[in-house]
Enzyme design. Structure first.
Site, PDB file in Angstrom:
ATOM      1  N   ASP A   1       0.801  -1.225   0.000  1.00 23.88           N
ATOM      2  CA  ASP A   1       0.000   0.000   0.000  1.00 23.88           C
ATOM      3  C   ASP A   1       0.831   1.272   0.000  1.00 23.88           C
ATOM      4  O   ASP A   1       0.355   2.331  -0.406  1.00 23.88           O
ATOM      5  CB  ASP A   1      -0.919   0.024   1.235  1.00 23.88           C
ATOM      6  CG  ASP A   1      -2.020  -1.015   1.156  1.00 23.88           C
ATOM      7  OD1 ASP A   1      -2.346  -1.438   0.025  1.00 23.88           O
ATOM      8  OD2 ASP A   1      -2.539  -1.405   2.211  1.00 23.88           O
TER       9      ASP A   1
ATOM     10  N   ASP B   1       0.081   5.853   1.522  1.00 27.54           N
ATOM     11  CA  ASP B   1      -1.184   5.476   2.161  1.00 27.54           C
ATOM     12  C   ASP B   1      -1.199   6.020   3.587  1.00 27.54           C
ATOM     13  O   ASP B   1      -1.388   7.199   3.801  1.00 27.54           O
ATOM     14  CB  ASP B   1      -1.352   3.961   2.114  1.00 27.54           C
ATOM     15  CG  ASP B   1      -2.749   3.510   2.521  1.00 27.54           C
ATOM     16  OD1 ASP B   1      -3.678   4.328   2.426  1.00 27.54           O
ATOM     17  OD2 ASP B   1      -2.906   2.361   2.929  1.00 27.54           O
TER      18      ASP B   1
ATOM     19  N   ASP C   1      -0.360   2.107  10.024  1.00 35.06           N
ATOM     20  CA  ASP C   1      -1.619   1.370   9.945  1.00 35.06           C
ATOM     21  C   ASP C   1      -1.499   0.091  10.765  1.00 35.06           C
ATOM     22  O   ASP C   1      -0.501  -0.638  10.662  1.00 35.06           O
ATOM     23  CB  ASP C   1      -1.969   1.018   8.498  1.00 35.06           C
ATOM     24  CG  ASP C   1      -2.563   2.208   7.738  1.00 35.06           C
ATOM     25  OD1 ASP C   1      -2.629   3.316   8.307  1.00 35.06           O
ATOM     26  OD2 ASP C   1      -2.960   2.016   6.571  1.00 35.06           O
TER      27      ASP C   1
ATOM     28  N   ARG D   1      -7.547  11.233  10.461  1.00 38.10           N
ATOM     29  CA  ARG D   1      -7.143   9.922  10.981  1.00 38.10           C
ATOM     30  C   ARG D   1      -5.962  10.032  11.951  1.00 38.10           C
ATOM     31  O   ARG D   1      -4.889   9.509  11.698  1.00 38.10           O
ATOM     32  CB  ARG D   1      -6.807   8.946   9.858  1.00 38.10           C
ATOM     33  CG  ARG D   1      -7.959   8.647   8.935  1.00 38.10           C
ATOM     34  CD  ARG D   1      -7.647   7.487   8.005  1.00 38.10           C
ATOM     35  NE  ARG D   1      -8.771   7.178   7.134  1.00 38.10           N
ATOM     36  CZ  ARG D   1      -8.808   6.172   6.280  1.00 38.10           C
ATOM     37  NH1 ARG D   1      -7.763   5.359   6.176  1.00 38.10           N
ATOM     38  NH2 ARG D   1      -9.872   5.956   5.524  1.00 38.10           N
TER      39      ARG D   1
END
Length: 404
Positions: free
Chosen positions: A202, A226, A230, A282
């Site tokens: 990603d 990305d 994560d 985020r």
């Protein structure tokens, strides 16, 4: 020398580790506190904590030691929060990276970072000199490794970056991670005896998939394809602390998808980070699990700071939220992918947060019981101290013979 420990902050982090995720009954807080007292007193005797009096318990644990270079592995005793048991390569040998190259992802050259991270034995990985490492394929890490950038300026940039895939006990400390790209498909070695085919990555800075006991501390992250960090697919026992994040859209995803219910066991601590210039959203975005967001400094956030879906439990304590434009009220939170009748039941709490320039936090859910909430209130330093606590977030300029 007198030893001082910011007990209140250590207390809740240990308390939350002892508690079950939100779907289970909360333990008796009085019993939990007794256990925490015993644990901390044992830690004082066994580790002999240093204290520089900064109010940052991680840094106070190791940063005042001018002989840090010869005591590198002390760092492994300093994690807090859900990732506090991440030992990395503690008790393993020191592996010195001497070569910044990455010519072969299947048969990596000794002395390269890739060769270090795939070994089966515990390793404490350091760097001989300043270097920029441009990876040709994502860096797939084996368990029980510490990547320790102290003493050098180490950049992983302009290519695929770090992947933690079904691995545990990893510490990533003191690295600049930026401009990460998607990696092409192909074979990648992940241990001395195994390599396999990997699809296109990603382009995350740090991708944690089905990992546990992971600690990412004092890294500087920006501008990846990305996410910057994560955490997905059943990962848990994670602490993300003291990092400096800038110039990025989707900063941090915690939870794979609304339908991936295995993430209900996810527990992540996000503490003492500085979310800085050029960030959009985020910080983090959460799903399903339990997330403790404590004493972070939010100075830039264009869309929202903390959001989520699929009924995560979010405990926001002692953070400082500076909205970008004082002319308008701006919501810190974003409840996603559900009608209000549903997200009103999600347990999102704000305790002791400092709201500036019209920032506001939309709470939801019934909250914890009164007794447990009082125990929880011991966790965070006052939000007025967040600037001081996070002033050295990001990769540190550590030089031999002096304090970092």
């Amino acid at each position: 020398m007198a030893i001082t420990i910011p007990f209140s902050l250590l207390l809740l982090f240990s308390l939350l580790n002892l508690a079950l995720v939100s779907s289970s009954p909360v333990q008796d807080p009085d019993l939990v506190v007794e256990d925490v007292h015993r644990s901390i007193n044992a830690s004082r005797r066994n580790l002999g904590y240093l204290s520089c009096g900064t109010g940052n318990p991680i840094d106070d644990c190791w940063r005042c030691d001018p002989n840090w270079e010869n005591n590198r592995q002390r760092l492994a005793d300093c994690a807090i929060g859900f990732g506090k048991d991440a030992i990395g390569g503690r008790n393993g040998r020191i592996y010195v990276v001497t070569d910044s190259g990455d010519d072969d992802a299947v048969n990596p050259k000794p002395g390269t970072l890739r060769h270090a991270v795939i070994q089966d034995e515990p390793l404490w990985i350091v760097f001989k000199r300043d270097m920029v490492i441009k990876l040709n394929k994502e860096l797939v890490m084996n368990s029980f490794k510490t990547i320790d950038g102290r003493g050098a300026s180490v950049h992983i940039a302009d290519g695929p970056c770090i992947t933690i895939h079904y691995a545990s006990n990893i510490i990533i400390h003191g690295i600049h991670i930026h401009d990460c790209k998607q990696g092409g498909s192909g074979d990648i070695r992940d241990s001395p005896t195994h390599s396999g085919y990997w699809r296109v990555s990603d382009g995350d800075g740090v991708s944690i998939l089905a990992g546990k006991h992971i600690w990412v501390d004092h890294c500087s992250l920006s501008n990846c394809n990305d996410g910057l960090i994560d955490v997905i697919h059943g990962s848990t026992a994670i602490t993300i602390s003291n990092n400096y994040m800038t110039h990025h859209d989707k900063v941090m995803l915690l939870g794979h998808s609304d339908s991936f219910t295995q993430d209900k066991n996810m527990q992540v601590t996000v503490a003492f980070n500085h979310f800085g210039e050029g960030l959009v959203q985020r910080m983090p975005r959460c799903r399903h699990g339990y997330f403790h967001v404590v004493n972070n400094d939010y100075t830039h956030w264009e869309m929202y700071a903390i959001g989520g879906s699929a009924a995560p439990t979010i405990n926001s304590q002692g953070n400082r939220f500076l909205a970008p434009d004082a002319r308008f009220r701006k919501e810190v939170t974003k409840h996603e992918d559900a009608p209000e009748s549903e997200w009103r039941r999600w347990n999102w709490r704000s305790e002791g947060d400092l709201m500036l320039n019209g920032a506001y936090f939309r709470q939801s859910g019934a909250g914890a019981s009164g007794t447990y909430a009082r125990a929880s209130s011991l966790s965070a330093r006052p939000s007025s101290l967040v600037g001081e606590i996070t002033t050295t977030a990001g990769a540190l300029n550590c030089r031999k013979g002096s304090r970092c």
